[in-house]
Design a protein around this motif. Structure first.
Motif, PDB file in Angstrom:
ATOM      1  N   VAL A  12      21.473  52.971  48.190  1.00 22.06           N
ATOM      2  CA  VAL A  12      21.152  51.721  47.503  1.00 22.06           C
ATOM      3  C   VAL A  12      21.684  51.839  46.086  1.00 22.06           C
ATOM      4  O   VAL A  12      21.248  52.691  45.317  1.00 22.06           O
ATOM      5  CB  VAL A  12      19.629  51.447  47.483  1.00 22.06           C
ATOM      6  N   GLY A  13      22.629  50.973  45.767  1.00 20.75           N
ATOM      7  CA  GLY A  13      23.285  50.991  44.471  1.00 20.75           C
ATOM      8  C   GLY A  13      24.769  51.202  44.669  1.00 20.75           C
ATOM      9  O   GLY A  13      25.194  52.283  45.091  1.00 20.75           O
ATOM     10  N   ALA A  14      25.567  50.179  44.417  1.00 27.48           N
ATOM     11  CA  ALA A  14      27.011  50.255  44.647  1.00 27.48           C
ATOM     12  C   ALA A  14      27.774  50.439  43.342  1.00 27.48           C
ATOM     13  O   ALA A  14      28.890  49.966  43.196  1.00 27.48           O
ATOM     14  CB  ALA A  14      27.493  49.004  45.385  1.00 27.48           C
ATOM     15  N   GLY A  15      27.162  51.149  42.405  1.00 29.13           N
ATOM     16  CA  GLY A  15      27.851  51.490  41.167  1.00 29.13           C
ATOM     17  C   GLY A  15      28.516  52.844  41.306  1.00 29.13           C
ATOM     18  O   GLY A  15      28.678  53.379  42.409  1.00 29.13           O
ATOM     19  N   LEU A  16      28.881  53.414  40.175  1.00 27.31           N
ATOM     20  CA  LEU A  16      29.577  54.691  40.168  1.00 27.31           C
ATOM     21  C   LEU A  16      28.793  55.790  40.891  1.00 27.31           C
ATOM     22  O   LEU A  16      29.344  56.522  41.715  1.00 27.31           O
ATOM     23  CB  LEU A  16      29.876  55.120  38.726  1.00 27.31           C
ATOM     24  N   VAL A  19      28.782  55.159  44.753  1.00 26.68           N
ATOM     25  CA  VAL A  19      30.095  55.406  45.349  1.00 26.68           C
ATOM     26  C   VAL A  19      30.386  56.899  45.379  1.00 26.68           C
ATOM     27  O   VAL A  19      30.850  57.436  46.384  1.00 26.68           O
ATOM     28  CB  VAL A  19      31.201  54.641  44.582  1.00 26.68           C
ATOM     29  N   ARG A  20      30.086  57.594  44.289  1.00 19.10           N
ATOM     30  CA  ARG A  20      30.338  59.050  44.252  1.00 19.10           C
ATOM     31  C   ARG A  20      29.473  59.785  45.279  1.00 19.10           C
ATOM     32  O   ARG A  20      29.935  60.745  45.902  1.00 19.10           O
ATOM     33  CB  ARG A  20      30.104  59.606  42.852  1.00 19.10           C
ATOM     34  N   ALA A  21      28.251  59.350  45.472  1.00 14.84           N
ATOM     35  CA  ALA A  21      27.394  59.967  46.487  1.00 14.84           C
ATOM     36  C   ALA A  21      28.015  59.797  47.874  1.00 14.84           C
ATOM     37  O   ALA A  21      28.083  60.749  48.661  1.00 14.84           O
ATOM     38  CB  ALA A  21      25.992  59.368  46.446  1.00 14.84           C
ATOM     39  N   ALA A  22      28.491  58.594  48.180  1.00 17.09           N
ATOM     40  CA  ALA A  22      29.117  58.333  49.478  1.00 17.09           C
ATOM     41  C   ALA A  22      30.390  59.164  49.641  1.00 17.09           C
ATOM     42  O   ALA A  22      30.632  59.744  50.712  1.00 17.09           O
ATOM     43  CB  ALA A  22      29.421  56.837  49.616  1.00 17.09           C
ATOM     44  N   GLU A  23      31.200  59.236  48.590  1.00 16.70           N
ATOM     45  CA  GLU A  23      32.416  60.045  48.644  1.00 16.70           C
ATOM     46  C   GLU A  23      32.090  61.516  48.933  1.00 16.70           C
ATOM     47  O   GLU A  23      32.748  62.148  49.760  1.00 16.70           O
ATOM     48  CB  GLU A  23      33.178  59.962  47.316  1.00 16.70           C
ATOM     49  N   GLU A  24      31.099  62.032  48.241  1.00 11.91           N
ATOM     50  CA  GLU A  24      30.735  63.445  48.422  1.00 11.91           C
ATOM     51  C   GLU A  24      30.190  63.717  49.820  1.00 11.91           C
ATOM     52  O   GLU A  24      30.435  64.777  50.393  1.00 11.91           O
ATOM     53  CB  GLU A  24      29.725  63.887  47.363  1.00 11.91           C
ATOM     54  N   LEU A  25      29.453  62.769  50.366  1.00 12.81           N
ATOM     55  CA  LEU A  25      28.955  62.932  51.730  1.00 12.81           C
ATOM     56  C   LEU A  25      30.114  63.050  52.709  1.00 12.81           C
ATOM     57  O   LEU A  25      30.113  63.914  53.592  1.00 12.81           O
ATOM     58  CB  LEU A  25      28.031  61.783  52.114  1.00 12.81           C
ATOM     59  N   ARG A  26      31.110  62.198  52.562  1.00 12.32           N
ATOM     60  CA  ARG A  26      32.274  62.268  53.444  1.00 12.32           C
ATOM     61  C   ARG A  26      33.077  63.540  53.178  1.00 12.32           C
ATOM     62  O   ARG A  26      33.530  64.200  54.110  1.00 12.32           O
ATOM     63  CB  ARG A  26      33.164  61.033  53.283  1.00 12.32           C
ATOM     64  N   GLU A  40      25.500  42.946  43.886  1.00 11.97           N
ATOM     65  CA  GLU A  40      26.582  42.072  43.417  1.00 11.97           C
ATOM     66  C   GLU A  40      27.587  41.856  44.551  1.00 11.97           C
ATOM     67  O   GLU A  40      27.751  42.725  45.404  1.00 11.97           O
ATOM     68  CB  GLU A  40      27.287  42.696  42.218  1.00 11.97           C
ATOM     69  N   PRO A  41      28.281  40.708  44.541  1.00 13.89           N
ATOM     70  CA  PRO A  41      29.228  40.430  45.615  1.00 13.89           C
ATOM     71  C   PRO A  41      30.571  41.147  45.460  1.00 13.89           C
ATOM     72  O   PRO A  41      31.388  41.126  46.368  1.00 13.89           O
ATOM     73  CB  PRO A  41      29.419  38.907  45.525  1.00 13.89           C
ATOM     74  N   HIS A  42      30.787  41.785  44.312  1.00 12.41           N
ATOM     75  CA  HIS A  42      32.069  42.426  44.024  1.00 12.41           C
ATOM     76  C   HIS A  42      32.134  43.824  44.620  1.00 12.41           C
ATOM     77  O   HIS A  42      31.114  44.491  44.772  1.00 12.41           O
ATOM     78  CB  HIS A  42      32.261  42.539  42.501  1.00 12.41           C
ATOM     79  N   LEU A  43      33.363  44.271  44.909  1.00 16.71           N
ATOM     80  CA  LEU A  43      33.537  45.672  45.274  1.00 16.71           C
ATOM     81  C   LEU A  43      33.002  46.526  44.135  1.00 16.71           C
ATOM     82  O   LEU A  43      33.019  46.097  42.973  1.00 16.71           O
ATOM     83  CB  LEU A  43      35.022  45.984  45.479  1.00 16.71           C
ATOM     84  N   PRO A  44      32.506  47.723  44.420  1.00 17.56           N
ATOM     85  CA  PRO A  44      31.997  48.583  43.348  1.00 17.56           C
ATOM     86  C   PRO A  44      33.043  48.757  42.240  1.00 17.56           C
ATOM     87  O   PRO A  44      34.224  48.961  42.519  1.00 17.56           O
ATOM     88  CB  PRO A  44      31.728  49.906  44.071  1.00 17.56           C
ATOM     89  N   THR A  63      37.761  47.866  39.637  1.00 13.62           N
ATOM     90  CA  THR A  63      37.297  48.348  40.934  1.00 13.62           C
ATOM     91  C   THR A  63      37.463  49.865  41.036  1.00 13.62           C
ATOM     92  O   THR A  63      38.512  50.403  40.696  1.00 13.62           O
ATOM     93  CB  THR A  63      38.094  47.653  42.064  1.00 13.62           C
ATOM     94  N   LEU A  64      36.415  50.531  41.506  1.00 15.27           N
ATOM     95  CA  LEU A  64      36.459  51.985  41.659  1.00 15.27           C
ATOM     96  C   LEU A  64      37.350  52.410  42.815  1.00 15.27           C
ATOM     97  O   LEU A  64      38.095  53.384  42.713  1.00 15.27           O
ATOM     98  CB  LEU A  64      35.045  52.534  41.871  1.00 15.27           C
ATOM     99  N   ARG A  65      37.242  51.720  43.924  1.00 19.08           N
ATOM    100  CA  ARG A  65      38.027  52.020  45.118  1.00 19.08           C
ATOM    101  C   ARG A  65      38.378  50.703  45.809  1.00 19.08           C
ATOM    102  O   ARG A  65      37.561  49.791  45.854  1.00 19.08           O
ATOM    103  CB  ARG A  65      37.232  52.873  46.103  1.00 19.08           C
ATOM    104  N   PRO A  66      39.576  50.617  46.397  1.00 21.59           N
ATOM    105  CA  PRO A  66      39.924  49.390  47.132  1.00 21.59           C
ATOM    106  C   PRO A  66      39.132  49.286  48.435  1.00 21.59           C
ATOM    107  O   PRO A  66      38.598  50.282  48.939  1.00 21.59           O
ATOM    108  CB  PRO A  66      41.425  49.555  47.405  1.00 21.59           C
TER     109      PRO A  66
END
Length: 156
Positions: A12-16, A19-26, A40-44, A63-66
């Protein structure tokens, strides 16, 4: 990585931080479902440029990532929806669009909210700067040769 047997992680939270948490998980080889929820409706996007390049009109894209990154990494984006209620007993999260999402693990990376100056609600020319839309509104309100007062010294 501590996620053995975990099928779905919700962030929960599509900020930096989210996104970094999701990246690290992958990067850590978590192969289960990964859901990133943002109100927010925008990409992170990156926030520090909001008070600089975006306000000046130099760019609107921080945008942090496309979108393709999230698709390639199998990160489900649920944007424009707010996490409303957490039920730890059933491991579900109610969302503002009426849906709910179950999880095995939950990461809360919601960041901070600005604290408006008391008595300024609804006053013309008063802006709070936290989001991309806030930055665009501020840019639209700037008058060449005008004066500005900045209250606060946050990261943005």
């Amino acid at each position: 990585m501590g996620v053995t047997g975990v099928q779905r992680i919700v962030v929960v939270g599509a900020g930096l931080a989210g996104v970094r948490a999701a990246e690290e998980l992958r990067r850590g080889e978590f192969d289960g479902e990964l859901v990133l929820i943002g109100d927010e409706p925008h990409l992170p996007y990156d926030r520090p440029p909001l008070s600089k390049e975006v306000v000046r009109g130099g760019t609107d894209d921080t945008t942090l990532r496309p979108r393709e990154f999230f698709d390639e990494q199998r990160i489900e984006l649920r944007l424009g929806v707010r996490a409303r209620e957490l039920d730890p007993a059933t491991r579900t999260l109610a969302l503002s669009d009426g849906q709910s999402v179950g999880f095995d693990e939950l990461i809360i990376a919601t960041g901070l909210r600005p604290r408006p100056l008391p008595g300024t609600d609804g006053l013309a020319g008063v802006h709070v700067l936290r989001s991309l839309d806030d930055s665009r509104a501020l840019r639209a309100g700037i008058v060449p040769g005008g004066r500005a007062l900045i209250v606060g010294a946050g990261f943005i």
